[in-house]
Design an enzyme around this catalytic site. Structure first.
Site, PDB file in Angstrom:
ATOM      1  N   HIS A   7     -11.632  -1.106  -7.389  1.00 15.58           N
ATOM      2  CA  HIS A   7     -11.588  -2.072  -6.279  1.00 15.58           C
ATOM      3  C   HIS A   7     -12.055  -3.461  -6.748  1.00 15.58           C
ATOM      4  O   HIS A   7     -11.514  -4.477  -6.327  1.00 15.58           O
ATOM      5  CB  HIS A   7     -12.438  -1.598  -5.096  1.00 15.58           C
ATOM      6  CG  HIS A   7     -12.078  -0.217  -4.645  1.00 15.58           C
ATOM      7  ND1 HIS A   7     -12.950   0.595  -3.964  1.00 15.58           N
ATOM      8  CD2 HIS A   7     -10.937   0.503  -4.809  1.00 15.58           C
ATOM      9  CE1 HIS A   7     -12.344   1.748  -3.722  1.00 15.58           C
ATOM     10  NE2 HIS A   7     -11.134   1.724  -4.231  1.00 15.58           N
ATOM     11  N   HIS A  42      -4.607   0.978   1.038  1.00 10.81           N
ATOM     12  CA  HIS A  42      -5.649   1.250   0.053  1.00 10.81           C
ATOM     13  C   HIS A  42      -5.056   1.754  -1.263  1.00 10.81           C
ATOM     14  O   HIS A  42      -5.538   1.403  -2.349  1.00 10.81           O
ATOM     15  CB  HIS A  42      -6.704   2.223   0.567  1.00 10.81           C
ATOM     16  CG  HIS A  42      -7.825   2.344  -0.415  1.00 10.81           C
ATOM     17  ND1 HIS A  42      -8.825   1.389  -0.503  1.00 10.81           N
ATOM     18  CD2 HIS A  42      -8.049   3.219  -1.425  1.00 10.81           C
ATOM     19  CE1 HIS A  42      -9.616   1.698  -1.509  1.00 10.81           C
ATOM     20  NE2 HIS A  42      -9.170   2.801  -2.083  1.00 10.81           N
ATOM     21  N   ASP A  75      -5.697   0.206  -4.952  1.00 15.10           N
ATOM     22  CA  ASP A  75      -6.035   0.990  -6.157  1.00 15.10           C
ATOM     23  C   ASP A  75      -5.043   0.693  -7.280  1.00 15.10           C
ATOM     24  O   ASP A  75      -5.431   0.526  -8.442  1.00 15.10           O
ATOM     25  CB  ASP A  75      -5.971   2.497  -5.858  1.00 15.10           C
ATOM     26  CG  ASP A  75      -7.209   3.006  -5.145  1.00 15.10           C
ATOM     27  OD1 ASP A  75      -8.243   2.311  -5.135  1.00 15.10           O
ATOM     28  OD2 ASP A  75      -7.140   4.127  -4.594  1.00 15.10           O
ATOM     29  N   HIS A 126      -4.648   7.380  -9.345  1.00 20.12           N
ATOM     30  CA  HIS A 126      -5.240   6.781 -10.548  1.00 20.12           C
ATOM     31  C   HIS A 126      -4.640   7.317 -11.846  1.00 20.12           C
ATOM     32  O   HIS A 126      -4.423   6.579 -12.789  1.00 20.12           O
ATOM     33  CB  HIS A 126      -6.751   6.999 -10.566  1.00 20.12           C
ATOM     34  CG  HIS A 126      -7.439   6.275  -9.451  1.00 20.12           C
ATOM     35  ND1 HIS A 126      -7.322   4.909  -9.269  1.00 20.12           N
ATOM     36  CD2 HIS A 126      -8.235   6.715  -8.449  1.00 20.12           C
ATOM     37  CE1 HIS A 126      -8.022   4.549  -8.217  1.00 20.12           C
ATOM     38  NE2 HIS A 126      -8.584   5.630  -7.694  1.00 20.12           N
TER      39      HIS A 126
HETATM   40 ZN   LIG Z   1      -9.692   3.256  -4.073  1.00 18.22          ZN
END
Ligand SMILES: [Zn+2]
Length: 316
Positions: free
Chosen positions: A88, A247, A251, A274
């Site tokens: 973030h 969100h 990311d 991720h």
């Molecule tokens: Zn995140």
């Protein structure tokens, strides 16, 4: 009189912060209290994390080659030192155009704050950015790059204009966040207004498993949206109806920042996270024939120049 249209190359300088930023908070996964100072840094030094609490205060450069884990957060490490949940904060640097900075921490994880990048953005905007005497390099996608994992995928395609556009979709088997998409031209404004305050989220049913695995120890309704089978537990509800996909885009920006240069291209992602984001960054860097680095972007609006002026320019 005929006008001649010229595309003027836009040169953009690298930036750092004008002043030091200081804040404290707890890590989402470790639950550790951490004090952070973000310091201005010279051109061409990038974003570096510094573990002040470890002997010799080791630096870890925020680049894809230093990623050591992508499980529930992005962690970088080198020579035995690591910093987790950098995404973030990295997104805030990327979204605001901060190319160089030193992030000093006295613990192993970037504080989660409210689960979004809102506090980082507010602090950086209030201290202001400073231009450095060096041009920023952009990574311009020339040929498609694709990564996938089961039914998840990310495509990075050449863009029609010299811009970064994003088209991101999620699809969870859940009442609240089954299908959501977010498609925009990426700009500083889009970033701060539409992505920056989107919070991280998790499912109530996963909380025990996460904690048993040493994760989400600092997680609470103060820093994450928690979703049960049929409701959202946070009192204030959501900040946007599609806060979840926003969100995920946040990311993605933080993870993409680890290629080391702002990307110019069209990104299409489906159900990424991720791990796949990191795979993309690695693949981009390994396929250097599919992109070019440049320090000049062509202006989208051509500038009309009258022949008389052009004559003047030619003889100047
Ligand atoms: Zn995140």
């Amino acid at each position: 009189m005929a006008h001649i249209l010229l595309h003027i190359p836009v040169m953009k300088m690298q930036h750092t912060l004008q002043n030091v930023i200081e804040f404290s908070g707890i890590g989402l996964h470790t639950g550790c209290p951490v004090n952070v100072r973000i310091l201005p840094s010279d051109a061409d030094t990038g974003i570096r994390f510094l573990r002040k609490d470890l002997p010799g205060s080791p630096f870890i450069k925020a680049v894809s080659a230093n990623v050591i884990s992508t499980s529930y957060a992005t962690t970088i490490g080198s020579r035995g030192a690591s910093v987790s949940t950098i995404e973030h904060l990295m997104a805030a640097f990327y979204g605001l155009g901060v190319d160089n900075a030193i992030v000093e921490l006295d613990g192993p994880e970037v504080p989660i704050m409210d689960g979004s990048a809102a506090d980082f953005i507010a602090m950086m905007e209030s201290t202001g950015l400073e231009a450095l005497p060096a041009l920023r390099q952009y990574l311009v996608i020339k040929k498609p790059i694709r990564v996938s994992e089961d039914d998840k995928y990310i495509y990075l395609l050449p863009a029609d204009d010299m811009e970064f556009t994003i088209d991101y979709s999620i699809d969870f088997a859940h009442t609240f966040l089954n299908k959501q998409s977010f498609a925009r031209l990426f700009s500083r404004d889009t970033f701060t207004k539409e992505l920056g305050s989107a919070r991280t989220f998790g499912f109530l049913k996963d909380v025990e498993t996460l904690r048993a695995n040493g994760l989400a120890r600092g997680g609470s309704l103060e820093n994450a949206i928690v979703i049960s089978d049929n409701s959202i537990l946070n009192e204030g509800g959501l900040r946007y109806p599609d806060e979840f996909v926003r969100h995920k885009v946040l990311d993605m920006m933080g993870d993409l920042a680890l290629v080391g240069a702002p990307v110019i291209g069209h990104l299409v992602a489906y159900r990424s996270g991720h791990s796949l984001n990191h795979k993309l960054a690695q693949k981009v860097l390994s396929l250097s024939g599919r992109w070019e680095l440049t320090d000049s972007l062509m202006d989208k609006e051509p500038v009309a120049i009258m022949p008389a002026l052009l004559d003047k320019l030619a003889t100047a």
